[in-house]
Structure formats: C-alpha cells, structure tokens
Write an enzyme that holds these catalytic residues in place. Structure first.
Site, mmCIF file in Angstrom:
data_model
loop_
_atom_site.group_PDB
_atom_site.id
_atom_site.type_symbol
_atom_site.label_atom_id
_atom_site.label_comp_id
_atom_site.label_asym_id
_atom_site.label_seq_id
_atom_site.Cartn_x
_atom_site.Cartn_y
_atom_site.Cartn_z
ATOM 1 N N ARG A 177 0.836 -1.215 0.000
ATOM 2 C CA ARG A 177 0.000 0.000 0.000
ATOM 3 C C ARG A 177 0.863 1.254 0.000
ATOM 4 O O ARG A 177 0.410 2.315 -0.396
ATOM 5 C CB ARG A 177 -0.851 0.054 1.288
ATOM 6 C CG ARG A 177 -1.963 -0.948 1.364
ATOM 7 C CD ARG A 177 -2.506 -1.037 2.800
ATOM 8 N NE ARG A 177 -3.041 0.208 3.324
ATOM 9 C CZ ARG A 177 -4.284 0.639 3.146
ATOM 10 N NH1 ARG A 177 -5.114 -0.066 2.430
ATOM 11 N NH2 ARG A 177 -4.685 1.770 3.684
ATOM 12 N N ARG A 181 9.433 6.312 -3.252
ATOM 13 C CA ARG A 181 9.679 7.309 -4.304
ATOM 14 C C ARG A 181 11.074 7.902 -4.197
ATOM 15 O O ARG A 181 11.499 8.229 -3.084
ATOM 16 C CB ARG A 181 8.735 8.502 -4.156
ATOM 17 C CG ARG A 181 7.313 8.218 -4.274
ATOM 18 C CD ARG A 181 6.563 9.556 -4.381
ATOM 19 N NE ARG A 181 5.151 9.296 -4.209
ATOM 20 C CZ ARG A 181 4.442 9.696 -3.178
ATOM 21 N NH1 ARG A 181 5.001 10.414 -2.234
ATOM 22 N NH2 ARG A 181 3.160 9.409 -3.117
ATOM 23 N N ARG A 255 -8.465 -7.068 13.967
ATOM 24 C CA ARG A 255 -7.771 -6.166 14.881
ATOM 25 C C ARG A 255 -8.741 -5.061 15.239
ATOM 26 O O ARG A 255 -9.554 -4.629 14.412
ATOM 27 C CB ARG A 255 -6.538 -5.538 14.213
ATOM 28 C CG ARG A 255 -5.414 -6.482 14.042
ATOM 29 C CD ARG A 255 -4.898 -7.053 15.336
ATOM 30 N NE ARG A 255 -3.969 -6.167 16.029
ATOM 31 C CZ ARG A 255 -3.450 -6.455 17.212
ATOM 32 N NH1 ARG A 255 -3.782 -7.566 17.853
ATOM 33 N NH2 ARG A 255 -2.579 -5.632 17.778
ATOM 34 N N GLU A 311 -3.585 6.184 19.506
ATOM 35 C CA GLU A 311 -4.265 5.024 18.917
ATOM 36 C C GLU A 311 -3.565 3.740 19.365
ATOM 37 O O GLU A 311 -2.373 3.585 19.142
ATOM 38 C CB GLU A 311 -4.188 5.185 17.393
ATOM 39 C CG GLU A 311 -5.070 4.278 16.632
ATOM 40 C CD GLU A 311 -5.095 4.640 15.143
ATOM 41 O OE1 GLU A 311 -5.311 5.824 14.791
ATOM 42 O OE2 GLU A 311 -4.875 3.732 14.338
HETATM 43 N N1 UDP Z 1 3.373 0.840 7.991
HETATM 44 C C1 UDP Z 1 4.604 0.808 8.593
HETATM 45 N N2 UDP Z 1 5.098 1.929 9.194
HETATM 46 C C2 UDP Z 1 4.408 3.090 9.192
HETATM 47 C C3 UDP Z 1 3.147 3.145 8.553
HETATM 48 C C4 UDP Z 1 2.651 2.004 7.978
HETATM 49 O O1 UDP Z 1 5.244 -0.242 8.614
HETATM 50 O O2 UDP Z 1 4.908 4.076 9.770
HETATM 51 C C5 UDP Z 1 2.849 -0.406 7.395
HETATM 52 C C6 UDP Z 1 2.049 -1.219 8.398
HETATM 53 O O3 UDP Z 1 2.305 -2.593 8.130
HETATM 54 C C7 UDP Z 1 0.624 -0.890 8.053
HETATM 55 C C8 UDP Z 1 0.705 -0.713 6.538
HETATM 56 O O4 UDP Z 1 1.980 -0.115 6.333
HETATM 57 O O5 UDP Z 1 -0.252 -1.927 8.405
HETATM 58 C C9 UDP Z 1 -0.386 0.148 5.968
HETATM 59 O O6 UDP Z 1 -0.392 1.396 6.623
HETATM 60 P P1 UDP Z 1 -1.543 2.455 6.428
HETATM 61 O O7 UDP Z 1 -1.137 3.677 7.170
HETATM 62 O O8 UDP Z 1 -1.858 2.562 4.988
HETATM 63 O O9 UDP Z 1 -2.734 1.725 7.175
HETATM 64 P P2 UDP Z 1 -4.122 2.251 7.762
HETATM 65 O O10 UDP Z 1 -4.151 3.742 7.623
HETATM 66 O O11 UDP Z 1 -5.181 1.530 6.975
HETATM 67 O O12 UDP Z 1 -4.076 1.835 9.178
#
Ligand code: UDP
Length: 376
Positions: A177, A181, A255, A311
C-alpha cells in the site's frame, strides 16, 4: 407489497452510499444501525470546535474522477494532503518512503542515485535470500522493497504493534500500500485527489442519507433478523460476515483499535495530523492531532486548544468494534467458507469491509456501489 425495497443494515460508507443511490432510483429504503449515531467508523464528534475522528483518522483519496466528483456534490472536500511523520526513538522521518526519508536515514545520501544505490545494495541481500521465489510475507516484501535499515526502523515494530503478529506471518500486500519514491514528495498517496469533507464526515453521511428513513440504536440480530423478509425485498448487510451466519464455521479474527483522546491547552501539539511511533517501546501506534485535518496556516493558531488521540491496536474480542480483517492463511480460508455461504443467499447483498472481510479504503467502496447501480 413489502414496505421497503431495501433494508440496509449499517450506516457506514457502504450502507449510506447504497441508500443514496437506491433512493435516487426511486427505491424505498430503511437504514438501521446499532450505534446511537449514523456513519459507522466515519462518525466525527465536535470537541472544542474541532471535528474529532472518533473511530480513527479517515482521509479520502482516489484517482477516480467520477467518485471524486460525486462525493464533492454531497459535500465539498478540503485540500488536506496526508504526509505522516514517523517517530523512531525520537528521530523524525518523513513518510511515505521518499528522498526526505532516505536523506535522514543515511547521512551520506543526498541524491536519488545515491539513495537508489543504497537501497539496491540492501535489496540484493533480500533477493538473494529469496532465491528466485516471490516474497511470501510482509517481512520478505518489505526487505525487497526498501531494504533492512528502513524495515527495522520504520516498518517492523510498527507493523507488529498494529497487527499483533510477526511480519513474517502477515500478507505481503499490506506493505505494498505504501509508495516508495526517489523524489522529495511526502504525499502519502499516489492518487490524483484527496481531502476531508469541509465540516467533517458527518456532513458526507448526512448528505448521502438525506431523505432516507434511518433508525439508530437498533440491532439487526435481535430486532429485525427474524422478519426482515416480510419487511423488505432485499437485505443489504454491512455487518461482520461471520456474525451473519452465527459463527457456524468459527470466528474470524480482527484487529481493533482503542483511542485515548484528550484536549491539550496549546494551539499546535505536534505540527501534523499524523505521527506514527514506529518503535515497540511506545505502546500506541500513532497520535492523531485532529485540527490539522481541517485547519491550515493561521487557522491552527486561531483556535487556542487542540484535540489529540493516541491510537492503540489490540486483538478483537466480542463486544469490541472490529476494524481490520486479518488476511492471514487461516482467516482467508475461513472467510472463503463464509463467502461461499453468502453466495447461496437469495436477495442479500453483503458489502463493505466487515461483510466482505476485506481491507478496503473508502473510495473503492463508493466506486463499488456506483458500479452496482450503473449495472442495475
Ligand atoms: N506501515 C509501517 N510503518 C508506518 C506506517 C505504515 O510499517 O509508519 C505499514 C504497516 O504494516 C501498516 C501498513 O503499512 O499496516 C499500511 O499502513 P496504512 O497507514 O496505509 O494503514 P491504515 O491507515 O489503513 O491503518
């Protein structure tokens, strides 16, 4: 004749968008929700004049112009651009992984060529370990994407806190996701359009549900399940997939998130809407400062207080709110068994993150409902 064409269970984004298009098509809808308010996890509460995302931060983003134009007809969106900061033992890094991150991570890296070379060096180790295989889990995928330094400081512990599982047990797609870059661009998303509804998400939900009959504080299972077929032609179910079938094959894992929200007596607490804490020693995954979703520049200082939410990620237990489906091998098999049951149901649509057991962003939900009605 039945009273309703559709009984819609759940007033989150899927249910509200469905109701909107159904009403537009002249259908009679009843939307029910067990919570005391509409909007599902999009619901915002106003505190100190700030829209507080009660069930976690939501940023709408899409490259689909039709979806963007549509939601903007319901409520205009602002120009918020998500650019989270990662805090690892007090060191601050920009996300997503871009030239700002790389230059901070490696003091001798200043150009894209230097960053590419450093990452290529580390990727080589990861690819060698795979020996021609595709990455099979999040750890392997992350190491192949950005190498061990970034994995260790910005991914590993954060991901394990968020998901409560080792990165080697999580699916690779979760980390795909995030963009990587080689330009100085801190925009978290690659999409053409992003923003937050001006005045908060309740305006989006209220706009979608305008003129639709809605009842809050009612539980489908105890109040409607036994006689919905006499009430409506079709059921649109957006609750948890396993719950609909009374957990016949066993419970799906989720979760959940809990929040500690407080008012701080300062106009600007952390200078950004989202700060991720990427090390294990901090118990929360991120701190949200809600005003930055909607106040920019001087506006931040015009409002003397701020609201922040820590959170905390936890394993779901009955009675909590399910948030993220866990797409590991065990749960994928179980979810598929339930999906097969769902396919056999007549006159029932299962839609959204909970009913499909799928990690959806918001825009694909709107897109899906729009496509459904275009087909009808
Ligand atoms: N992630 C990470 N470090 C960060 C932010 C995100 O490793 O600082 C990873 C983590 O595995 C997470 C995934 O990227 O589950 C997707 O993050 P995102 O912020 O897109 O998730 P959401 O906003 O849906 O919680």
């Amino acid at each position: 004749m039945k009273t309703y064409d559709y009984l819609i269970v759940g007033s989150g984004l899927y249910g509200a968008t469905f109701a909107h298009f159904a009403k537009k098509a002249g259908k009679r809808c009843l939307v029910i929700d067990k919570r005391p308010h509409l909007g599902g996890n999009l619901y915002c509460e106003e505190i100190e004049g700030i829209q507080v995302h009660k069930y976690g931060a939501h940023i709408f983003h899409t490259s689909n112009k039709e979806v963007w134009d549509f939601v903007n007809t319901i409520v205009p969106f602002n120009r918020y651009t998500n650019s989270p900061i990662a805090n690892y033992h007090g060191e601050l890094y920009n996300l997503p992984f871009n030239m700002n991150t790389f230059c901070r991570m490696w003091q001798d890296v200043h150009t894209p060529l230097e960053a590419e070379a450093r990452i290529a060096e580390q990727r080589k180790e990861a690819l060698a370990a795979l020996d021609g295989r595709e990455p099979a889990n999040l750890e392997e995928q992350a190491l192949c994407l950005v190498g061990r330094d970034i994995y260790q400081r910005l991914i590993k512990e954060y991901t394990e806190k968020q998901w409560g599982r080792a990165c080697s047990e999580l699916p690779a797609f979760i980390i795909r996701r995030l963009p990587v870059r080689f330009v100085f661009d801190n925009n978290y998303f690659n999409d053409l359009y992003q923003g937050i509804p001006i005045g908060g998400y309740n305006r989006l939900i209220d706009g979608l549900l305008e003129g639709v009959e809605c009842k809050t504080g009612v539980d489908f299972f105890t109040d409607y399940q036994s006689d919905w077929r006499s009430l409506a032609n079709t059921l649109v179910y957006t609750g948890a997939l396993d719950a609909y079938f009374d957990y016949r094959f066993g419970k799906l894992d989720w979760r959940t998130i809990t929040f500690r929200t407080r008012v701080e007596d300062t106009p600007n607490y952390q200078g950004n809407a989202v700060v991720n804490y990427t090390s294990h020693d901090v118990p929360y995954t991120r701190v949200i400062e809600h005003k930055h979703f909607e106040q920019f520049g001087q506006e931040v200082y015009d409002c003397p207080k701020t609201v922040i939410s820590e959170e905390y990620s936890a394993e779901y237990h009955p009675g909590m709110e399910p948030y993220y489906p866990i797409n590991d091998a065990k749960n994928n098999v179980l979810a598929e068994q339930y999906r097969q049951l769902a396919l056999q149901e007549k006159d029932i649509i299962f839609g959204g993150r909970l009913a499909e057991y799928k990690y959806y962003d918001m825009a694909p939900i709107v897109e899906k409902v729009m496509a459904l009605f275009a087909k009808m």
